[in-house]
Design a protein around this motif. Structure first.
Motif, PDB file in Angstrom:
ATOM      1  N   ILE A 142      -2.061  10.100  -3.951  1.00 21.75           N
ATOM      2  CA  ILE A 142      -2.049   8.887  -3.128  1.00 21.75           C
ATOM      3  C   ILE A 142      -0.664   8.717  -2.521  1.00 21.75           C
ATOM      4  O   ILE A 142       0.349   8.897  -3.204  1.00 21.75           O
ATOM      5  CB  ILE A 142      -2.429   7.639  -3.964  1.00 21.75           C
ATOM      6  CG1 ILE A 142      -3.915   7.680  -4.325  1.00 21.75           C
ATOM      7  CG2 ILE A 142      -2.093   6.364  -3.223  1.00 21.75           C
ATOM      8  CD1 ILE A 142      -4.423   6.422  -5.021  1.00 21.75           C
ATOM      9  N   LEU A 143      -0.655   8.399  -1.236  1.00 22.58           N
ATOM     10  CA  LEU A 143       0.617   8.110  -0.563  1.00 22.58           C
ATOM     11  C   LEU A 143       0.697   6.613  -0.299  1.00 22.58           C
ATOM     12  O   LEU A 143      -0.233   6.027   0.265  1.00 22.58           O
ATOM     13  CB  LEU A 143       0.672   8.872   0.769  1.00 22.58           C
ATOM     14  CG  LEU A 143       1.854   8.516   1.671  1.00 22.58           C
ATOM     15  CD1 LEU A 143       3.170   9.049   1.083  1.00 22.58           C
ATOM     16  CD2 LEU A 143       1.657   9.061   3.088  1.00 22.58           C
ATOM     17  N   LEU A 144       1.788   6.004  -0.731  1.00 21.18           N
ATOM     18  CA  LEU A 144       2.052   4.610  -0.385  1.00 21.18           C
ATOM     19  C   LEU A 144       3.059   4.623   0.753  1.00 21.18           C
ATOM     20  O   LEU A 144       4.119   5.225   0.613  1.00 21.18           O
ATOM     21  CB  LEU A 144       2.658   3.864  -1.577  1.00 21.18           C
ATOM     22  CG  LEU A 144       1.846   3.828  -2.874  1.00 21.18           C
ATOM     23  CD1 LEU A 144       2.674   3.193  -3.994  1.00 21.18           C
ATOM     24  CD2 LEU A 144       0.552   3.072  -2.673  1.00 21.18           C
ATOM     25  N   PHE A 145       2.714   4.015   1.869  1.00 20.65           N
ATOM     26  CA  PHE A 145       3.700   3.992   2.954  1.00 20.65           C
ATOM     27  C   PHE A 145       3.832   2.572   3.475  1.00 20.65           C
ATOM     28  O   PHE A 145       2.928   1.748   3.342  1.00 20.65           O
ATOM     29  CB  PHE A 145       3.297   4.963   4.080  1.00 20.65           C
ATOM     30  CG  PHE A 145       2.068   4.537   4.834  1.00 20.65           C
ATOM     31  CD1 PHE A 145       0.800   4.900   4.399  1.00 20.65           C
ATOM     32  CD2 PHE A 145       2.174   3.760   5.991  1.00 20.65           C
ATOM     33  CE1 PHE A 145      -0.340   4.500   5.082  1.00 20.65           C
ATOM     34  CE2 PHE A 145       1.048   3.364   6.684  1.00 20.65           C
ATOM     35  CZ  PHE A 145      -0.212   3.734   6.231  1.00 20.65           C
ATOM     36  N   GLY A 146       4.968   2.289   4.082  1.00 20.15           N
ATOM     37  CA  GLY A 146       5.198   0.952   4.622  1.00 20.15           C
ATOM     38  C   GLY A 146       6.689   0.704   4.774  1.00 20.15           C
ATOM     39  O   GLY A 146       7.517   1.529   4.373  1.00 20.15           O
ATOM     40  N   PRO A 147       7.019  -0.455   5.329  1.00 21.14           N
ATOM     41  CA  PRO A 147       8.436  -0.773   5.547  1.00 21.14           C
ATOM     42  C   PRO A 147       9.191  -0.825   4.233  1.00 21.14           C
ATOM     43  O   PRO A 147       8.584  -1.007   3.173  1.00 21.14           O
ATOM     44  CB  PRO A 147       8.386  -2.169   6.186  1.00 21.14           C
ATOM     45  CG  PRO A 147       6.984  -2.384   6.590  1.00 21.14           C
ATOM     46  CD  PRO A 147       6.116  -1.514   5.765  1.00 21.14           C
ATOM     47  N   VAL A 171       1.406  -0.248   2.502  1.00 19.24           N
ATOM     48  CA  VAL A 171       1.931  -1.347   1.682  1.00 19.24           C
ATOM     49  C   VAL A 171       2.564  -2.327   2.668  1.00 19.24           C
ATOM     50  O   VAL A 171       3.667  -2.145   3.170  1.00 19.24           O
ATOM     51  CB  VAL A 171       2.948  -0.831   0.637  1.00 19.24           C
ATOM     52  CG1 VAL A 171       3.454  -1.967  -0.229  1.00 19.24           C
ATOM     53  CG2 VAL A 171       2.301   0.243  -0.232  1.00 19.24           C
ATOM     54  N   ASP A 172       1.772  -3.344   2.930  1.00 20.57           N
ATOM     55  CA  ASP A 172       1.993  -4.265   4.035  1.00 20.57           C
ATOM     56  C   ASP A 172       3.148  -5.231   3.808  1.00 20.57           C
ATOM     57  O   ASP A 172       3.514  -5.484   2.661  1.00 20.57           O
ATOM     58  CB  ASP A 172       0.715  -5.123   4.125  1.00 20.57           C
ATOM     59  CG  ASP A 172       0.151  -5.113   5.501  1.00 20.57           C
ATOM     60  OD1 ASP A 172       0.937  -4.891   6.430  1.00 20.57           O
ATOM     61  OD2 ASP A 172      -1.073  -5.353   5.640  1.00 20.57           O
ATOM     62  N   LEU A 173       3.635  -5.789   4.928  1.00 20.48           N
ATOM     63  CA  LEU A 173       4.537  -6.944   4.785  1.00 20.48           C
ATOM     64  C   LEU A 173       3.709  -8.101   4.238  1.00 20.48           C
ATOM     65  O   LEU A 173       2.504  -8.179   4.506  1.00 20.48           O
ATOM     66  CB  LEU A 173       5.098  -7.324   6.156  1.00 20.48           C
ATOM     67  CG  LEU A 173       6.165  -6.388   6.742  1.00 20.48           C
ATOM     68  CD1 LEU A 173       6.479  -6.775   8.184  1.00 20.48           C
ATOM     69  CD2 LEU A 173       7.428  -6.414   5.900  1.00 20.48           C
ATOM     70  N   PRO A 174       4.304  -8.980   3.472  1.00 22.16           N
ATOM     71  CA  PRO A 174       3.512 -10.074   2.895  1.00 22.16           C
ATOM     72  C   PRO A 174       3.010 -11.049   3.963  1.00 22.16           C
ATOM     73  O   PRO A 174       3.746 -11.363   4.909  1.00 22.16           O
ATOM     74  CB  PRO A 174       4.498 -10.752   1.929  1.00 22.16           C
ATOM     75  CG  PRO A 174       5.850 -10.328   2.369  1.00 22.16           C
ATOM     76  CD  PRO A 174       5.717  -9.010   3.055  1.00 22.16           C
TER      77      PRO A 174
END
Ligand SMILES: Nc1ncnc2c1ncn2[C@@H]1O[C@H](COP(=O)(O)OP(=O)(O)OP(=O)(O)O)[C@@H](O)[C@H]1O
Length: 582
Positions: free
Chosen positions: A314-319, A445-448
């Motif tokens: 699994i890849l977690l990506f985001g800011p 992995v989103d901004l809140p």
């Protein structure tokens, strides 16, 4: 009055039965040594096993645990019997250092071995110990355990136990039966043969004829294992008792490999990161996918087979600062697998040119310690798109190829069923396309969102505000902030009362106003954010004390804090639409 002959025969019978009991006690102890030594060897504790053999004279070349018998089996059988008998699980260990523990005599090893009703334990003929490396343990067959339950069972328990014994006997394999029937007296037929003779002509020593009797007497209920098991382990308890298996033996001349093994072993988390899922605000989808991929297959393996085999990568990506590392820590806290926390940059910088060996050893160790989770942070630093042969360092290409091969191994092989790769990246668009394909799930992995930001403010700001704070207003004003940005903002806001306090202290002419211990922080301090006094009021007559954070403090902090990420979020959204898992 009984006749003399009958008195004699009674005394004789008593003496014989005592001798039989003593013999059984001796055999039991020796069997325990054999089982323990075999267990240590199977687990890879070669040095310890060798030491026990040297100390006790037990030689596994001559006598070994019976094919269907090992320590785990004996314990499992005992657990099942105990559960059946007392309707609770036995506890095999307890915290040492308590009064109970110190009250119990702790004999030295020799006296402990010799301490028995039947006198001194005969030592086995000492034979030369095998030289390093020890021969690999023979393949074990775990067939029917065949343990006879203890006496004093309730009729119902007896029925169940008898049925189980019959079932086991039906499926019993030849190895045990052979070992038992050749030497056991009739009454022992259905007792387990704990050890078996090895090699021709070795059946003449006392140890070599052991049969059954592993748990002949019902001491369990009152013994040291009588307390009931507590609630299921929490993640922290798992870590406090985590026993890392020794690494597979590396040839003495292969120093490079030894070094690599050491480096990676240092990156195995053996202490609890202490991040429960509930500490992660929002990110519900990422949390549930990770539970589904790592935690649940470990908990309910029976459901995750065939097509439903767990995800392997699994890849977690985001800011930056959105909680990717935090998610990995929660996995490490809750998953109970061996957790390898690898920073990609450390692989690249330390082993430039030779990193592919490190990658290979990493996956080998993960297989050795499985079930395991490999977490690679900053994946883009290790697996950026491969360049043309003349523009990219050869070592870097080799390392990338090795990682791809290892990933293929995870995806394709049953053998690697217990290894899972979790990676995180701020720059997913830089990742090599071949690598990307091997991540079965790519999670943004989103901004809140506003609700999550409100919760983050509540989570980070110290309690005990002097006035009601409008958290949703702060959330409205922090569009585009990550969890980490909000944490920094809260810290900045909480610093302001502290700065005022320090200013007053510094300008105060009197020594009376020295801060009391614990005024700037203390027990309730959250992640370095100073805590106000509970009342939120000044602490001493001259006004020295930490005030509560006010709405004005937060507004001032807001005015001086900006989101850290310089990459527009829309870029992540676009990439997510193209490559992310929906
Ligand atoms: N969803 C969240 N819930 C609670 N705390 C959060 C959350 N997101 C971020 N934080 C806070 O921000 C800190 C940094 O988060 P973390 O290191 O997990 O971010 P990251 O996405 O891995 O960043 P980077 O990509 O820069 O490595 C955390 O230690 C935590 O205090």
């Amino acid at each position: 009055m009984s006749s003399l002959p009958s008195v004699y025969s009674r005394i004789k019978a008593e003496g014989e039965s005592r001798l039989t009991e003593e013999k059984r006690a001796q055999e039991r102890r020796k069997s325990a040594v054999v089982l323990a030594t075999r267990f240590l060897l199977d687990q890879g504790y070669v040095e310890s096993a060798r030491e026990i053999q040297r100390e006790t004279g037990v030689d596994l070349d001559k006598v070994d645990a019976a094919d269907n018998m090992d320590l785990m089996h004996v314990m499992q059988e005992y657990e099942e019997w105990y559960q059946l008998r007392f309707d609770k699980a036995p506890r095999f260990t307890r915290k040492s250092g308590t009064q109970a523990a110190t009250a119990r005599p702790c004999p030295s090893s020799a006296s402990h071995l010799n301490h028995n009703a039947g006198g001194v334990l005969p030592r086995l003929a000492q034979t030369d110990m095998p030289s390093h490396p020890m021969p690999p343990p023979p393949p074990r067959r775990y067939s029917s355990p065949g343990t006879n339950p203890q006496p004093a069972l309730s009729p119902k328990t007896k029925q169940i136990a008898a049925r189980r014994a019959r079932e086991r006997k039906g499926s019993s394999k030849s190895g045990v039966a052979d070992a038992a029937s050749s030497s056991a007296p009739d009454e022992d037929d259905d007792l387990p043969s704990v050890t078996q003779n090895l090699g021709a002509g070795s059946g003449d020593g006392p140890l070599l004829q052991l049969t059954g009797q592993a748990v002949r007497k019902n001491k369990g209920a009152g013994g040291q294992v009588s307390s009931s098991a507590g609630a299921p382990d929490a993640g922290s308890e798992y870590y406090s008792s985590q026993l890392l298996r020794p690494c597979p033996p590396v040839a003495a001349f292969d120093t490079e490999r030894q070094e690599l093994t050491q480096i990676i072993t240092r990156d195995i988390c053996t202490s609890n990161p202490g991040v429960p899922w509930d500490d992660i605000i929002g990110l519900d989808r990422a949390k549930s996918l990770l539970k589904e991929a790592i935690v649940m297959p470990h908990k309910y393996p029976q459901f995750f087979t065939g097509l439903l085999a767990p995800w392997r990568g699994i890849l977690l990506f985001g800011p930056p600062g959105t909680g990717k590392t935090l998610l990995a820590k929660a996995v490490a806290t809750e998953c109970r697998t061996t957790f390898f926390n690898i920073s990609a940059s450390s692989i690249v910088s330390k082993w430039r040119g030779d990193s592919e060996k490190l990658v290979r050893v990493l996956f080998e160790l993960a297989r050795h310690h499985q079930p395991s989770t490999i977490f690679i942070d900053e994946m883009d630093a290790i697996m950026s798109q491969r360049g043309a042969a003349d523009t990219e360092h050869e070592g870097s290409r080799r390392m990338k190829t090795e990682l791809l091969i290892q990933m293929d191994g995870l995806l394709g092989s049953q053998h690697d069923g217990g290894v899972f790769l979790l990676a995180a990246s701020n720059l997913p668009w830089d990742l090599d396309a071949a690598m990307l394909r091997r991540f079965e799930k790519r999670i943004l992995v989103d901004l809140p969102d506003p609700a999550a930001r409100t919760s983050l403010f509540r989570h980070f700001l110290p309690p005990g505000a002097a006035e009601p704070l409008d958290f949703s207003d702060f959330a409205r004003r922090t569009e585009g902030f990550s969890g980490s940005d909000i944490r920094l903002l809260c810290k900045e806001a909480a610093m302001r009362p502290l700065r005022r306090l320090l200013q007053r202290l510094e300008s105060s002419p009197t020594a009376d106003c020295a801060p009391q211990e614990g005024e700037t922080g203390g027990e309730g301090c959250r992640e370095g954010i100073p805590q106000p006094h509970e009342s939120g009021a000044a602490d001493c007559a001259c006004g020295v004390g930490l005030e509560a954070v006010s709405a004005a403090d937060i507004s001032a902090a807001l005015a001086s804090t900006r989101p850290a990420s310089h990459i527009p979020f829309v870029k992540y959204q676009q990439w997510h639409e193209k490559h992310g898992s929906q």
